[in-house]
Scaffold this motif. Structure first.
Motif, mmCIF file in Angstrom:
data_model
loop_
_atom_site.group_PDB
_atom_site.id
_atom_site.type_symbol
_atom_site.label_atom_id
_atom_site.label_comp_id
_atom_site.label_asym_id
_atom_site.label_seq_id
_atom_site.Cartn_x
_atom_site.Cartn_y
_atom_site.Cartn_z
ATOM 1 N N UNK A 1 2.001 -0.466 10.925
ATOM 2 C CA UNK A 1 2.416 0.829 10.389
ATOM 3 C C UNK A 1 1.411 1.917 10.731
ATOM 4 N N UNK A 2 0.110 1.605 10.649
ATOM 5 C CA UNK A 2 -0.900 2.595 10.986
ATOM 6 C C UNK A 2 -0.914 2.877 12.482
ATOM 7 N N UNK B 1 -8.204 8.312 5.655
ATOM 8 C CA UNK B 1 -7.884 7.858 4.300
ATOM 9 C C UNK B 1 -8.147 6.361 4.157
ATOM 10 N N UNK B 2 -7.718 5.592 5.169
ATOM 11 C CA UNK B 2 -7.832 4.132 5.070
ATOM 12 C C UNK B 2 -9.289 3.674 5.102
ATOM 13 N N UNK B 3 -10.114 4.300 5.955
ATOM 14 C CA UNK B 3 -11.495 3.832 6.146
ATOM 15 C C UNK B 3 -12.490 4.473 5.190
ATOM 16 N N UNK C 1 4.216 -6.981 -2.902
ATOM 17 C CA UNK C 1 3.447 -7.454 -4.056
ATOM 18 C C UNK C 1 2.223 -8.252 -3.609
ATOM 19 N N UNK C 2 2.390 -9.074 -2.547
ATOM 20 C CA UNK C 2 1.263 -9.866 -2.055
ATOM 21 C C UNK C 2 0.176 -8.962 -1.478
ATOM 22 N N UNK C 3 0.593 -7.977 -0.685
ATOM 23 C CA UNK C 3 -0.386 -7.052 -0.100
ATOM 24 C C UNK C 3 -1.101 -6.262 -1.187
ATOM 25 N N UNK C 4 -0.333 -5.854 -2.214
ATOM 26 C CA UNK C 4 -0.944 -5.124 -3.319
ATOM 27 C C UNK C 4 -1.970 -5.984 -4.041
ATOM 28 N N UNK C 5 -1.657 -7.262 -4.231
ATOM 29 C CA UNK C 5 -2.605 -8.161 -4.875
ATOM 30 C C UNK C 5 -3.866 -8.360 -4.057
ATOM 31 N N UNK D 1 -2.774 1.921 0.457
ATOM 32 C CA UNK D 1 -1.342 2.195 0.286
ATOM 33 C C UNK D 1 -1.027 3.650 0.615
ATOM 34 N N UNK D 2 -1.926 4.563 0.212
ATOM 35 C CA UNK D 2 -1.708 5.978 0.497
ATOM 36 C C UNK D 2 -1.679 6.236 2.000
#
Length: 288
Positions: free
Chosen positions: A63-64, A78-80, A16-20, A123-124
């Motif tokens: 994770x990456x 995707x991330x960049x 939740x924190x990372x999503x925020x 997130x993807x």
């Protein structure tokens, strides 16, 4: 409270924190592009911050970095991608200050903000990095088989099934030293009014029998009680096929009284047709 519950709660709080933070970063990027339409004062700092945030997030994320080598180019792209588009639009705002340029830059800013807010590229990318790795089997043989011209072993990727059940079985049960190594799922069907599930298995190597599958190991792997698992042969097929039954066994239904007596008549009194059943109490005759 069990330790597992604390861990799950901590993970949910971290997600939740990372999503925020991701949402705030999206709003900050959109705001920087919107401000750049009217003033260039904060554009250069926004460009430097975006580059630092993108590279830092890509190369400092465990994770990456732990993603499969073949998936890393896709994950980093995707991330960049949103960071690259943001920097490009900010640079364009610095060098193209015409009216039509501002209109294009404003449209890009609106589309970027809405697209990143909806797609969640960060997130993807992490979800793609977490997908199961391909099953790899090492084959050895002559030069035309599992070796190259120098005689070294060549790794041959085995394709994973498309269905979730078959993919799970291949990655967990049929892996090397797994409970059902060398098998694959060919069909999954509900049976007995959906009270049980039948999983048809076959040996990967043609002509080989399905190995003995230990119910206790399979129960531990699937987290299903042993009494709900059963391995049976498939009628009409050889030992290269087997049926895994999951679910409670059907209760035996007592035969009707007429059926019992009809069977007695067929076996003990051949040629006699049962037409009527009468009950008679012989307690008086047996106990005078």
């Amino acid at each position: 409270m069990p330790l597992r519950t604390y861990i799950q709660t901590t993970r949910r709080a971290g997600s939740a924190a990372i999503s925020g933070v991701g949402r705030l970063a999206t709003l900050a990027g959109g705001s920087a592009m919107a401000a750049g339409l009217f003033t260039d004062a904060g554009t250069l700092p926004a460009i430097l911050t975006t580059i630092a945030a993108g590279l830092g997030g890509a190369f400092l994320s465990p994770r990456l970095q732990l993603a499969h080598t073949m998936k890393k180019p896709i994950v980093f792209t995707i991330y960049l991608a949103p960071h690259t588009l943001l920097v490009s639009n900010l640079v364009t705002e610095l060098v193209w200050d015409a009216t039509e340029g501002r209109l294009v830059q404003g449209g890009v800013a609106a589309l970027w903000t809405a697209g990143v807010w909806w797609l969640r590229p960060g997130r993807l990318a992490k979800r793609v990095a977490k997908w199961p790795e391909p099953v790899v089997a090492t084959e050895t043989g002559d030069t035309g088989g599992g070796q190259d011209a120098t005689g070294t072993e060549v790794e041959v990727a085995v394709g994973l099934p498309d269905d979730p059940a078959g993919r799970w079985w291949a990655l967990n049960a049929a892996k090397e030293n797994g409970v059902a190594e060398g098998t694959r799922v060919i069909a999954v069907r509900p049976i007995e009014d959906r009270r049980r599930v039948a999983v048809a298995l076959t040996a990967i190597e043609k002509g080989e029998p399905v190995p003995d599958i230990k119910i206790k190991r399979l129960s531990a792997l699937m987290n299903v009680p042993e009494q709900l698992l059963e391995i049976e042969p498939i009628p009409g097929h050889g030992a290269g096929f087997a049926m895994l039954l999951i679910g409670p066994k059907p209760e035996a239904v007592p035969a009707a009284e007429e059926d019992v007596w009809a069977e007695i008549g067929r076996s003990a009194l051949p040629g006699v047709t049962l037409t009527e059943i009468n009950e008679y109490d012989m307690s008086k005759e047996l106990n005078p």
